[in-house]
Scaffold this motif. Structure first.
Motif, PDB file in Angstrom:
ATOM      1  N   ALA A  20       0.801  -1.079  -0.079  1.00 60.67           N
ATOM      2  CA  ALA A  20       0.040   0.067   0.052  1.00 60.67           C
ATOM      3  C   ALA A  20       0.780   1.122   0.067  1.00 60.67           C
ATOM      4  O   ALA A  20       0.658   2.213  -0.774  1.00 60.67           O
ATOM      5  CB  ALA A  20      -0.876   0.087   1.283  1.00 60.67           C
ATOM      6  N   THR A 257      -1.975  -5.386  -0.677  1.00 60.76           N
ATOM      7  CA  THR A 257      -2.899  -4.438   0.016  1.00 60.76           C
ATOM      8  C   THR A 257      -2.365  -4.230   1.379  1.00 60.76           C
ATOM      9  O   THR A 257      -2.878  -3.416   2.057  1.00 60.76           O
ATOM     10  CB  THR A 257      -4.244  -4.699  -0.058  1.00 60.76           C
ATOM     11  N   PRO A 499      -5.765   1.409  -1.954  1.00 55.49           N
ATOM     12  CA  PRO A 499      -5.981  -0.215  -1.756  1.00 55.49           C
ATOM     13  C   PRO A 499      -6.272  -0.339  -0.201  1.00 55.49           C
ATOM     14  O   PRO A 499      -7.114  -1.282   0.046  1.00 55.49           O
ATOM     15  CB  PRO A 499      -4.743  -0.923  -2.320  1.00 55.49           C
ATOM     16  N   ARG A 500      -5.567   0.247   0.688  1.00 56.72           N
ATOM     17  CA  ARG A 500      -6.110   0.193   2.073  1.00 56.72           C
ATOM     18  C   ARG A 500      -7.423   0.351   2.261  1.00 56.72           C
ATOM     19  O   ARG A 500      -7.934  -0.097   3.285  1.00 56.72           O
ATOM     20  CB  ARG A 500      -5.143   0.845   3.022  1.00 56.72           C
ATOM     21  N   ALA A 503      -9.674  -2.461   0.525  1.00 58.59           N
ATOM     22  CA  ALA A 503      -9.468  -4.007   0.865  1.00 58.59           C
ATOM     23  C   ALA A 503     -10.219  -4.412   2.201  1.00 58.59           C
ATOM     24  O   ALA A 503     -10.192  -5.371   2.449  1.00 58.59           O
ATOM     25  CB  ALA A 503      -7.807  -4.101   0.827  1.00 58.59           C
ATOM     26  N   ASP A 507      -6.035  -8.811   3.299  1.00 56.10           N
ATOM     27  CA  ASP A 507      -5.315  -8.358   2.467  1.00 56.10           C
ATOM     28  C   ASP A 507      -5.248  -9.428   1.444  1.00 56.10           C
ATOM     29  O   ASP A 507      -5.410 -10.573   1.573  1.00 56.10           O
ATOM     30  CB  ASP A 507      -3.798  -8.394   3.291  1.00 56.10           C
ATOM     31  N   LEU A 565     -10.533  -5.015  -5.908  1.00 57.48           N
ATOM     32  CA  LEU A 565     -10.897  -3.807  -5.173  1.00 57.48           C
ATOM     33  C   LEU A 565     -11.386  -2.820  -6.008  1.00 57.48           C
ATOM     34  O   LEU A 565     -11.460  -2.847  -7.319  1.00 57.48           O
ATOM     35  CB  LEU A 565      -9.224  -3.674  -4.826  1.00 57.48           C
TER      36      LEU A 565
END
Length: 716
Positions: A20, A257, A499-500, A503, A507, A565
């Motif tokens: 990330a 992620t 992405p964090r 997600a 992960d 995602l």
């Protein structure tokens, strides 16, 4: 050239895992292990985290890694070769300044000519009035007008030239800002290498793994679909931006992620005590210094002083380094024994130190603590270089807090008196006095085992052979990391999501099928990761009470075991680009709808009718009868399925009743999709090609007279 410098292995970047924020790089180096077992592997970036270095032997080999450390060398270049982009920017800056001065001088000249005015001579008191020479006035006006015409024409040329140079200057500045950072300085060449110590001889292939900041990514998709098909192609792509200081050329790229700086230490539950406070001692590996430690260096002291070397001061990218014979390099320590029992256990699946769990107590003044540990067959943690009395490369200066000694048992011994500061070192602070009795109580810096450094024989008697916290600060490396982390503030592409954020609490990792190139220029680059199998079906949706238009949608189902995602998706239907929209996060098995716009081949018409009456023995109940009539007409060449959404009133009063009279149904909320509003009803109609159908529905609202609205019960 020394024997240490002769055994150099060139390394090649093989794979990169982008998280990330930050990345883990993997380099491969091959060669023959020399008899001494010490090899310098070059090619590491300046912005790397020295505490994240890992080394291991790949394949089957009798050689094993027992130590790995990071060293920085700086050498002055023989011929100064300035960067071409920087040189072009400087040339254009000078040209722009000269053009601006010429324009300013022209403006001053125009102002001087414009201020020309006829001035009559001073008249005395006894002089008679004189006639004004009109011809002279007119000649002066003609002269000024002609002169200003030529000056303004020249001013237009100068302003055009200035605008052209300004455009070229901005273009050159933009090219320099977007240029790759994988270049060395024009005057000093800095080399970051890993000094690896092997046990055994022969040919070997070593794998170096290290973490770098300054890399981010966001997902993107490309959806290809043909009308009438139940499947399509969803290609996962990634927009990657990195400024790590090295170009990723022909590497295997993987996307994750996970957060490299997440906490991994486990919580501990303390006991509650009632009465007098009895704090339990904190378990630690602190031991008092062993007896006879100074006798270990008797042979070293008997060999006499070390030969003096003529040194000069050289500024290497912001910090002084030692120069001998025209070359600058960091001091090379002799081989050190492996220290057992001070390193943290390393698992194959655990993230590198510095990107995983923080140490128990962070070392003061050190943003990136260094790690060292015992030798192992598979991995060897990075070991910081032995502190030397000479300044390190990059201008690092070490500060000496209270000493800590290795492996012994018993009570705490009083700390040694503070030693005088060596040349190039900061003066050590006064050591904290140990308690007279009781268990040892070391400071937090002494318990930070990942930041401890074993002092060599060149130190004073109170420091040699003992472990001290390494509070060194490398301003050059810190500046490189600060520049690298600036990519985290880049503006995201349209519809992109971090992405964090998308997600959630899970992960995921996505591996690219082919190698890719990502330059270190701090801009977004699109890399194709692979194709994701999805299930598609075309559905038509209309809400005639809001808008009498039918919309085409693609119902996309995630048929994989990984989540998709959130990110932008480019939709292509029948080889024609249609639109770019946002794709929400899809869990495995999740379904979402992607809108394709109005469907011109289907017409919808809606008509309503309201009839108001009363019922009951004394007409105490008002009945509002609502009728809804919807007609659908298809002009498409094939059969389609249309969902028609309507709504009925929702009440929280038990006396107000709502009776539905239609064959519609209550829609179910899709997993992960936006929930339907209360009172939503749906017709699902199979509409053949060129057919027309009608839908009738309605509902009655029964309101008691006591619940009647003030002013009547009219409804629109």
């Amino acid at each position: 050239m020394t024997a240490e410098a002769a055994h150099r292995w060139d390394s090649a970047l093989d794979s990169v895992v982008v998280y990330a924020q930050g990345a883990i790089c993997r380099r491969l180096a091959r060669g023959s292990v020399p008899p001494g077992g010490r090899v310098r592997v070059t090619g590491l970036p300046r912005s790397m985290d020295p505490g994240s270095l890992r080394a291991r032997i790949t394949g089957t080999s009798a050689v094993r890694v027992i130590e790995a450390r990071v060293e920085v060398d700086a050498e002055p270049l023989g011929a100064v070769v300035p960067d071409a982009l920087q040189r072009e920017l400087e040339r254009l800056s000078e040209e722009y300044a000269a053009a601006q001065q010429r324009r300013d001088r022209q403006l001053i000249l125009i102002g001087e000519v414009s201020s020309l005015r006829p001035v009559p001579p001073a008249r005395r008191r006894d002089d008679p009035h004189r006639r004004t020479p009109v011809d002279a006035w007119l000649e002066l006006a003609d002269f000024v007008d002609e002169r200003l015409t030529r000056l303004h024409a020249r001013l237009v040329e100068l302003e055009e030239a200035l605008g052209h140079v300004e455009h070229e200057l901005r273009f050159a500045a933009d090219r320099l800002a977007r240029a790759s950072t994988d270049v060395s300085s024009a005057h000093v060449e800095t080399t970051v290498s890993a000094v690896v110590t092997f046990d055994g001889t022969g040919d070997a292939e070593v794998e170096l793994e290290y973490g770098v900041p300054g890399a981010v990514w966001v997902p993107a998709y490309r959806l290809t679909h043909r009308q009438g098909d139940s499947s399509g192609r969803l290609v996962l792509r990634a927009s990657i931006a990195q400024r790590t200081g090295e170009d990723w050329t022909g590497v295997h790229v993987a996307l994750a992620t996970a957060d490299l700086r997440r906490r991994t230490d486990l919580p501990r539950l303390r006991s509650l005590r009632i009465g007098r406070r009895q704090p339990s001692p904190t378990p630690s590996g602190w031991r008092e210094p062993p007896t006879g430690l100074a006798d270990l260096f008797a042979g070293y002291d008997g060999a006499g002083p070390r030969p003096a070397t003529t040194t000069a001061s050289l500024s290497a990218e912001g910090g002084p380094v030692a120069v001998a014979g025209g070359f600058a390099s960091a001091p090379v320590p002799p081989p050190q024994p492996t220290l057992q029992g001070y390193g943290q256990p390393l698992a194959a699946a655990s993230p590198p130190q510095g990107y995983g769990a923080p140490p128990p107590v962070p070392a003061p003044g050190s943003a990136y603590p260094e790690v060292f540990g015992g030798g192992t067959d598979a991995f060897a943690q990075s070991v910081p270089s032995r502190p030397d009395s000479r300044p390190r490369a990059g201008g690092r200066s070490l500060q000496a807090p209270a000493a800590m000694a290795p492996m012994a048992s018993g009570q705490a011994a009083p700390p040694p008196p503070p030693a005088p500061a060596a040349p190039g070192w900061a003066a050590p602070p006064p050591a904290a006095a140990a308690p007279a009795s009781g268990p040892p109580q070391p400071s937090g810096a002494e318990l930070d085992y990942t930041a401890l450094v074993l002092n060599g024989p060149d130190e004073q008697d109170g420091r040699r052979g003992r472990l001290f916290p390494d509070s060194a600060f490398d301003p050059v490396a810190t500046e490189y990391r600060r520049r690298a982390e600036s990519v985290a503030s880049l503006p995201l592409p349209g519809h992109a999501v971090r992405p964090r954020e998308s997600a959630g609490s899970f992960d995921h990792r996505f591996d690219a099928l082919a190698r890719a190139d990502v330059p270190s220029d701090g801009t977004w680059h699109t890399v194709t990761i692979g194709e994701i199998p999805v299930e598609l079906r075309t559905e038509y949706l209309c809400v005639p009470s809001v808008e009498q238009t039918v919309y085409a949608t693609l119902a996309l189902a995630n048929a994989t075991g990984q989540a998709l995602l959130a990110g932008p998706v480019e939709v292509t239907v029948d080889d024609d680009f249609l639109l770019t929209t946002a794709l929400p996060t899809l869990a495995p098995g999740g379904v979402c709808r992607v809108g394709l716009g109005p469907a011109e081949g289907i017409r919808v018409t809606r008509r309503t009718n309201l009839h108001e009456s009363t019922s009951g023995l004394r007409n105490t109940t008002t009945v509002l009868d609502h009728r809804v009539h919807v007609e659908l007409a298809s002009q498409l060449a094939g059969p389609v399925t249309v969902e028609v959404l309507e709504r009925v009133p929702v009440t929280s009063d038990a006396d107000v009743r709502i009776e539905e009279r239609a064959d519609w149904s209550t829609p179910q909320d899709d997993a992960g999709g936006e929930p339907y509003a209360p009172g939503t009803r749906m017709w699902r109609v199979d509409l053949p090609a060129g057919a027309t159908t009608a839908l009738d529905g309605g509902y009655e609202i029964r309101i008691p007279s006591a619940k009647a609205l003030a002013g009547g019960n009219r409804r629109s």
